[in-house]
Design an enzyme around this catalytic site. Sequence first.
Site, short mmCIF file in Angstrom:
data_model
loop_
_atom_site.label_atom_id
_atom_site.label_comp_id
_atom_site.label_asym_id
_atom_site.label_seq_id
_atom_site.Cartn_x
_atom_site.Cartn_y
_atom_site.Cartn_z
N LYS A 18 48.17 -37.25 -14.76
CA LYS A 18 47.25 -37.13 -15.59
C LYS A 18 46.78 -38.16 -15.06
CE LYS A 18 49.72 -38.30 -19.00
NZ LYS A 18 49.57 -38.63 -20.74
N HIS A 23 45.39 -36.53 -22.36
CA HIS A 23 45.88 -36.53 -23.47
C HIS A 23 46.95 -35.32 -23.14
CE1 HIS A 23 45.18 -40.79 -24.35
NE2 HIS A 23 43.60 -40.22 -24.56
N CYS A 25 48.52 -32.88 -25.56
CA CYS A 25 48.80 -32.19 -27.26
C CYS A 25 50.33 -31.59 -27.56
CB CYS A 25 47.57 -31.21 -27.20
SG CYS A 25 47.76 -29.91 -28.66
N CYS A 28 49.07 -27.84 -28.83
CA CYS A 28 49.11 -25.99 -27.53
C CYS A 28 49.80 -26.73 -26.16
CB CYS A 28 47.35 -27.15 -26.96
SG CYS A 28 46.26 -26.90 -27.79
N CYS A 31 48.08 -31.05 -21.47
CA CYS A 31 46.96 -31.78 -21.33
C CYS A 31 45.84 -31.74 -21.56
CB CYS A 31 47.85 -32.68 -19.81
SG CYS A 31 48.79 -33.36 -20.06
N HIS A 38 43.40 -31.27 -31.58
CA HIS A 38 43.33 -30.51 -32.02
C HIS A 38 43.01 -29.79 -33.73
CE1 HIS A 38 45.98 -26.57 -31.26
NE2 HIS A 38 45.39 -26.66 -32.75
N CYS A 39 41.93 -28.57 -32.90
CA CYS A 39 41.17 -28.49 -34.36
C CYS A 39 42.50 -26.84 -34.53
CB CYS A 39 40.15 -27.54 -33.75
SG CYS A 39 38.83 -27.04 -35.30
N CYS A 45 42.26 -26.93 -28.48
CA CYS A 45 42.16 -28.36 -28.44
C CYS A 45 41.21 -28.43 -28.23
CB CYS A 45 42.78 -29.35 -27.60
SG CYS A 45 44.11 -29.49 -27.76
#
Length: 72
Positions: A18, A23, A25, A28, A31, A38-39, A45
Amino acid sequence: MGDEVKRKRYCKVCNVWKPDRTHHCSACGRCILNMDHHCPWINNCVGFYNRRFFLQLLLYSLLCLTIVFVHT
């Protein structure tokens, strides 16, 4: 000053290295670079590559709601 050691981080879920400010999620399952959140409304994301479009969505939604409330 130039002798700073940068530690690379590894995502055990995605099995990838990374970059900084990335980050994972859990919703999802991937990364996200510079992840904000996250919407659930866009089911995605919000991060580095789509933050501008998310802000445009919010602005246009606010504009449409304002027009609806003014004309009713």
